[in-house]
Design an enzyme around this catalytic site. Structure first.
Site, PDB file in Angstrom:
ATOM      1  N   LYS A   4     -12.263  -3.959  -2.994  1.00  0.00           N
ATOM      2  CA  LYS A   4     -12.160  -2.578  -3.454  1.00  0.00           C
ATOM      3  C   LYS A   4     -12.732  -2.450  -4.862  1.00  0.00           C
ATOM      4  O   LYS A   4     -12.654  -3.381  -5.675  1.00  0.00           O
ATOM      5  CB  LYS A   4     -10.680  -2.183  -3.434  1.00  0.00           C
ATOM      6  CG  LYS A   4     -10.370  -0.713  -3.630  1.00  0.00           C
ATOM      7  CD  LYS A   4      -8.860  -0.515  -3.426  1.00  0.00           C
ATOM      8  CE  LYS A   4      -8.423   0.918  -3.584  1.00  0.00           C
ATOM      9  NZ  LYS A   4      -6.972   1.076  -3.283  1.00  0.00           N
TER      10      LYS A   4
ATOM     11  N   SER B  48      -5.784   4.775  -0.448  1.00  0.00           N
ATOM     12  CA  SER B  48      -7.012   4.941  -1.215  1.00  0.00           C
ATOM     13  C   SER B  48      -8.093   3.937  -0.838  1.00  0.00           C
ATOM     14  O   SER B  48      -9.258   4.100  -1.218  1.00  0.00           O
ATOM     15  CB  SER B  48      -6.699   4.822  -2.707  1.00  0.00           C
ATOM     16  OG  SER B  48      -6.168   3.550  -3.039  1.00  0.00           O
TER      17      SER B  48
ATOM     18  N   SER C 203      -1.696   2.437   0.139  1.00  0.00           N
ATOM     19  CA  SER C 203      -3.160   2.493   0.147  1.00  0.00           C
ATOM     20  C   SER C 203      -3.856   1.371   0.896  1.00  0.00           C
ATOM     21  O   SER C 203      -5.069   1.411   1.084  1.00  0.00           O
ATOM     22  CB  SER C 203      -3.691   2.560  -1.286  1.00  0.00           C
ATOM     23  OG  SER C 203      -3.407   3.834  -1.837  1.00  0.00           O
TER      24      SER C 203
END
Length: 454
Positions: free
Chosen positions: A78, A156, A180
Site C-alpha cells: 500500500k 482504504s 481497511s
C-alpha cells in the site's frame, strides 16, 4: 474466482515449472495493460527494481537456498509504506513534493529479506481515511466482481485488493484502522488479516491513528495470510491447523449491532455459513455484547482517529488543505475540536471497554459475524452525493471497527457461492490471539469449502 496461493506458487518455483522473473513480468504486464485496472490500482511501479529482486530470487533458489515461502513471489504494498528513494504519497497529492524516503520501512525490509518481489505501491483512500476506496486524485479501481456496473473495491486498501484479484500480485500488504484490510477483502472475495496492532512495526508508515493502525495481508487464503503475518511480525511460526479442528470449535455470534442492516445477499450467505459450520461440528451460539452498542457514541465526536489524525495533519492542512479530498479533510478537522481531556477520557474509556468485552468473549475460540453487512456499492452514486457516501462508509466500517477498538485481531474469509456477489465472514478474537484466530480461520475456511462442494 480461483487465484494462486503462496504455497502453489512456491511449489511451482521449487519444481522449476516457472521462475520469479516470469511471474514478475506477467504481473507487470497486467499492471501496464491499458485495458485493465493497473493505472488505478497502482500509484507507482518500479519495473527495474522488481526485475532485479526477481533475478536475485531466482539465483538464490538455483543455489538451493530459498529464503522463505515468499521467495520470488510478487507482492504489492500500500502507498503508505516507505520505500527507499521514493516519496510516499499516501494516496494524496498533498505529499507530492515531500522528501523521498531515506530507507525502507521495516515491513518492506522484512518482505525483501524473505525474498518477496515488490511489484509496486497501491492506490488507496486518501490518507487511509475511508472504507469505500474512492480516490479523487488517482482514480478508483473497479471491483472485479462487477466491472460493467462499476462497484467500489472497498477501502482504504483498495488497490491492494484489486492487485490480487487481477493477478498484479499474488498477495498485498495493507493497513487496517477500522477495517481497511478486511473490507476490501470481503467486497472483492479475498481473505484479509488484521493482526493485533502492536505485533507489526508501523515505523516508516504514514499513520492515520497511532492507537488503531494495524498492518497485514490480503491474499487468496488463510494460509497465505499466516505465511505473510509470520514474516511481517518476525515470529516465523507457521499456522498449525491441527490445533483447532472444526469439531467442537466454540464460535460466538454477537447479536448486538453487527447483524443489523444486512442486505439479502449477505444475510443469506452468513446464515448458510453458520449452518455449514454447525453441520461440520462447530458449536455456534448467539450472545449479547451490549458493549458494541456503545462504540458509535464513543466515536460520535471523532474519537481516537480524528484526534490522532489531526495531530499528524495539522501543519500540512494549514499549508495544503485545499489539495485534500474534501471528505477526508472534513473528517480530520473534527480532531481540531477535541481537547486533551477528551482524548485522555477516550483512552480510559477504551481500556475499560476492552476489559469488559474480553471478559464476555473469553469462553469462546472466536467471534464470527458478517465482515460487511452489504455487498460492494456502485461507485457512481457515491461520487457526488456526500450523504450517500457517508451512509455507505459508516455501514461498511461498522463491524470491523469493533475489533480495532478491542485492540483485537481478525480475519475476513469469503463465504459466498461462486455465482454470488462477494461476502466476507469475520473471525475475530482478543489482543494477541493471532495464531489462534488464524488456526480457527483455517478450520472455518476448510469447512466452508467442503460445504460448497456438497
Amino acid at each position: 474466482m480461483s487465484l494462486p496461493t503462496i504455497r502453489s506458487v512456491a511449489a511451482e518455483l521449487d519444481a522449476a515449472l516457472t521462475t520469479s522473473d516470469a511471474l514478475t513480468r506477467k504481473a507487470l504486464e497486467k499492471i501496464n495493460d491499458p485495458q485493465g485496472e493497473g493505472a488505478r490500482a497502482f500509484i507507482r511501479v518500479n519495473a527495474q527494481r522488481s526485475l532485479k529482486l526477481a533475478a536475485a530470487s531466482d539465483a538464490t533458489r538455483a543455489a538451493g537456498h530459498p529464503r522463505s515461502p515468499l521467495d520470488g513471489v510478487p507482492i504489492s504494498v500500500k502507498d503508505l509504506f516507505d520505500v527507499e528513494g521514493e516519496t510516499t504519497f499516501a494516496g494524496s497529492i498533498a505529499l507530492k513534493h515531500a522528501r523521498p524516503a531515506s530507507q525502507d520501512s521495516p515491513v518492506v525490509r522484512r518482505l525483501i529479506a524473505a525474498g518477496a518481489v515488490i511489484t509496486g505501491t497501491t492506490n488507496m483512500s486518501e490518507f487511509a481515511f475511508s472504507g469505500i476506496g474512492i480516490n479523487p486524485h488517482y482514480g478508483t479501481p473497479k471491483n472485479a466482481y462487477d466491472r460493467t456496473t462499476g462497484r467500489v473495491p472497498g477501502g482504504s486498501s483498495s488497490g491492494a485488493a484489486v492487485s490480487v484479484t487481477d493477478g498484479m500480485a499474488v498477495a498485498a500488504i495493507g493497513t487496517d484502522t477500522g477495517g481497511s484490510i478486511r473490507i476490501p477483502a470481503a467486497l472483492c472475495g479475498l481473505t484479509g488479516f488484521k493482526p493485533t496492532a502492536r505485533r507489526v512495526s508501523a515505523e516508516g508508515v504514514v499513520p492515520l491513528s497511532t492507537s488503531l493502525d494495524s498492518i497485514g495481508p490480503i491474499a487468496a487464503s488463510v494460509t497465505c495470510c499466516a505465511i505473510i503475518d509470520a514474516v511481517l511480525s518476525g515470529e516465523g511460526a507457521p499456522v498449525a491447523p491441527e490445533l483447532l479442528p472444526i469439531k467442537g470449535l466454540r464460535l460466538a455470534v454477537p447479536r448486538t449491532i453487527v447483524l443489523s442492516d444486512m442486505d439479502k445477499t449477505v444475510s443469506t450467505a452468513f446464515s448458510r455459513a453458520l449452518s455449514a459450520l454447525s453441520a461440520a461440528g462447530a458449536t455456534v451460539v448467539e450472545i449479547d455484547l451490549p458493549e458494541f452498542a456503545e462504540v458509535a457514541g464513543i466515536y460520535a465526536r471523532g474519537g481516537l482517529v480524528a484526534a490522532e489524525a489531526w495531530t499528524w495533519h495539522r501543519s500540512l492542512l494549514e499549508e495544503l488543505g485545499d489539495s485534500y479530498d474534501p471528505r477526508v479533510r472534513m473528517r480530520i478537522l473534527r480532531g481540531r475540536e477535541l481537547s486533551a481531556a477528551d482524548y485522555i477520557e477516550t483512552l480510559q474509556t477504551r481500556r475499560q471497554w476492552i476489559a469488559r468485552v474480553e471478559a464476555q468473549i473469553k469462553p469462546y475460540d472466536a467471534l464470527i459475524m458478517p465482515t460487511v453487512p452489504i455487498i460492494a456499492p456502485e461507485i457512481a452514486p457515491l461520487l457526488g452525493d456526500d450523504e450517500a457516501f457517508f451512509r455507505a462508509n459508516g455501514l461498511v466500517l461498522r463491524n470491523p471497527t469493533m475489533i480495532n477498538f478491542l485492540d483485537g485481531c481478525a480475519l475476513s474469509i469469503p463465504c459466498h457461492q461462486p455465482d454470488e456477489a462477494p461476502v466476507g465472514l469475520m473471525v475475530a478474537g482478543a489482543a494477541m490471539q493471532d495464531r489462534k484466530i488464524l488456526a480457527a480461520g483455517l478450520a472455518i475456511e476448510t469447512a466452508l469449502a467442503a460445504s460448497r462442494r456438497g
